[in-house]
Design a protein around this motif. Structure first.
Motif, PDB file in Angstrom:
ATOM      1  N   THR A 153       0.473 -12.979  -6.189  1.00  0.00           N
ATOM      2  CA  THR A 153       1.093 -12.678  -4.900  1.00  0.00           C
ATOM      3  C   THR A 153       2.576 -12.400  -5.091  1.00  0.00           C
ATOM      4  OG1 THR A 153      -0.461 -14.032  -3.624  1.00  0.00           O
ATOM      5  CG2 THR A 153       1.657 -13.568  -2.596  1.00  0.00           C
ATOM      6  N   GLY A 192      -2.248  -4.990  -9.680  1.00  0.00           N
ATOM      7  CA  GLY A 192      -2.441  -5.259  -8.263  1.00  0.00           C
ATOM      8  C   GLY A 192      -1.851  -6.593  -7.845  1.00  0.00           C
ATOM      9  N   TYR A 193      -1.381  -6.654  -6.610  1.00  0.00           N
ATOM     10  CA  TYR A 193      -0.831  -7.880  -6.033  1.00  0.00           C
ATOM     11  C   TYR A 193      -1.292  -8.014  -4.590  1.00  0.00           C
ATOM     12  CZ  TYR A 193       2.683  -8.073  -9.815  1.00  0.00           C
ATOM     13  OH  TYR A 193       3.314  -8.142 -11.029  1.00  0.00           O
ATOM     14  N   GLN A 194      -1.209  -9.227  -4.056  1.00  0.00           N
ATOM     15  CA  GLN A 194      -1.147  -9.404  -2.616  1.00  0.00           C
ATOM     16  C   GLN A 194       0.330  -9.388  -2.258  1.00  0.00           C
ATOM     17  OE1 GLN A 194      -3.427 -12.476  -0.325  1.00  0.00           O
ATOM     18  NE2 GLN A 194      -1.396 -13.209   0.249  1.00  0.00           N
ATOM     19  N   ARG A 207       1.181  -8.447   5.630  1.00  0.00           N
ATOM     20  CA  ARG A 207       0.402  -8.844   4.447  1.00  0.00           C
ATOM     21  C   ARG A 207      -0.550  -7.707   4.132  1.00  0.00           C
ATOM     22  NH1 ARG A 207      -2.290 -14.533   4.441  1.00  0.00           N
ATOM     23  NH2 ARG A 207      -0.297 -15.066   3.429  1.00  0.00           N
ATOM     24  N   CYS A 208      -0.575  -7.297   2.868  1.00  0.00           N
ATOM     25  CA  CYS A 208      -1.482  -6.219   2.468  1.00  0.00           C
ATOM     26  C   CYS A 208      -1.673  -6.289   0.961  1.00  0.00           C
ATOM     27  CB  CYS A 208      -0.919  -4.860   2.874  1.00  0.00           C
ATOM     28  SG  CYS A 208       0.600  -4.382   2.013  1.00  0.00           S
ATOM     29  N   LYS A 209      -2.549  -5.461   0.464  1.00  0.00           N
ATOM     30  CA  LYS A 209      -2.671  -5.282  -0.973  1.00  0.00           C
ATOM     31  C   LYS A 209      -1.563  -4.339  -1.437  1.00  0.00           C
ATOM     32  CE  LYS A 209      -7.712  -5.771  -0.981  1.00  0.00           C
ATOM     33  NZ  LYS A 209      -9.006  -5.080  -1.262  1.00  0.00           N
ATOM     34  N   ARG A 211      -0.072  -2.175  -5.180  1.00  0.00           N
ATOM     35  CA  ARG A 211      -0.332  -1.800  -6.568  1.00  0.00           C
ATOM     36  C   ARG A 211       0.912  -1.159  -7.159  1.00  0.00           C
ATOM     37  NH1 ARG A 211      -4.988   0.752  -5.943  1.00  0.00           N
ATOM     38  NH2 ARG A 211      -6.156  -1.173  -6.268  1.00  0.00           N
ATOM     39  N   ASP A 226      -4.225  -0.466   2.082  1.00  0.00           N
ATOM     40  CA  ASP A 226      -4.970  -1.098   3.188  1.00  0.00           C
ATOM     41  C   ASP A 226      -4.026  -1.842   4.133  1.00  0.00           C
ATOM     42  OD1 ASP A 226      -7.316  -0.189   2.057  1.00  0.00           O
ATOM     43  OD2 ASP A 226      -7.669  -2.032   0.925  1.00  0.00           O
TER      44      ASP A 226
END
Length: 248
Positions: A153, A192-194, A207-209, A211, A226
């Motif tokens: 995250t 990838g991260y949150q 809050r999202c994904k 990259r 997203d």
């Protein structure tokens, strides 16, 4: 195209040296697709550095011949093309990072403007050294809570200082759903991260994904994925209130 390459005079040693030494140059990592002459499939590689006259790209496979002209695109990892044009191979590098130096032959007006702004931003910014040398695990700019990495995250506390992460770099900014933030370790493209963005009181704004779609010096460019549209619109408005407008 092959006939044109055959009649185009090769660059002299002095011309190649001038191309290599030309400044300023921005060290930027982003996915690049190029199409070799006479080949239907594109080759994917990474940009290493960029100048107003050309670029250097990494090459894991076969190197092209000097004088070969290619069509290329800079792409974010979700297929968004941010820059495209044609370029000519002017030098090959076998020592150090293996790759090819290419001189731009044709860029449309939008791509030319973006190249200029990326190079200008790199020259204008001091070398980003946001972390204490004696403690490379500490995330601090301007204080340890502004950008935090924790178990996949990334948490950004939005303020007048951190709003600049969303606006200063023309390659990845809030206008296209992205930001450039400090990173104290090597992070591969595609990681990838949150992504959590909070206000100074810790309230969640978005809050999202995310990259990693670009890298520059010790910063990574994160592309939001997203993402809730309403939350993104509110975030853009808050960033506009706190800092300068995003690059376009």
């Amino acid at each position: 195209m092959s006939d044109e390459r055959a009649t185009r005079p090769a660059l002299t040693t002095d011309e190649v040296r001038a191309f290599i030494d030309r400044a300023p140059r921005a060290k930027v990592r982003i996915h690049v697709l190029y199409q070799p002459p006479g080949v239907s499939d594109s080759v994917e590689t990474q940009l290493v550095n960029l100048s107003r006259s050309g670029m250097f790209v990494a090459a894991r496979g076969e190197l092209l011949d000097i004088g070969a002209a290619v069509e290329f695109e800079f792409m974010l990892d979700d297929g968004v093309v941010v820059l495209k044009g044609t370029a000519e191979v002017v030098r090959l590098a076998l020592d150090g990072e293996r790759g090819m130096g290419l001189r731009f032959l044709a860029l449309d007006a939008e791509s030319r403007s973006l190249v200029d702004r990326i190079v200008e931003a790199s020259a204008r910014e001091p070398a980003p050294l946001p972390f204490e040398e004696e403690d490379t695990h500490r995330s601090a700019l301007p204080n340890a809570r502004d950008v935090e990495y924790h178990h996949g995250t990334v948490r950004i506390t939005l303020s007048a200082a951190t709003a600049a992460y969303f606006t200063y770099n023309p390659l990845m900014h809030i206008g296209i759903g992205g930001c450039f933030i400090p990173a104290d370790a090597e992070v591969p493209l595609g990681t990838g991260y949150q992504l959590d963005i909070v206000d100074p009181e810790g309230r969640l704004l978005l809050r999202c994904k995310g990259r990693v779609a670009a890298k520059q010096e010790r910063r990574i460019g994160i592309r939001m994925i997203d993402v809730d549209r309403a939350s993104l619109v509110k975030l853009r408005a808050e960033i506009a209130r706190l800092g300068p407008p995003p690059s376009r």
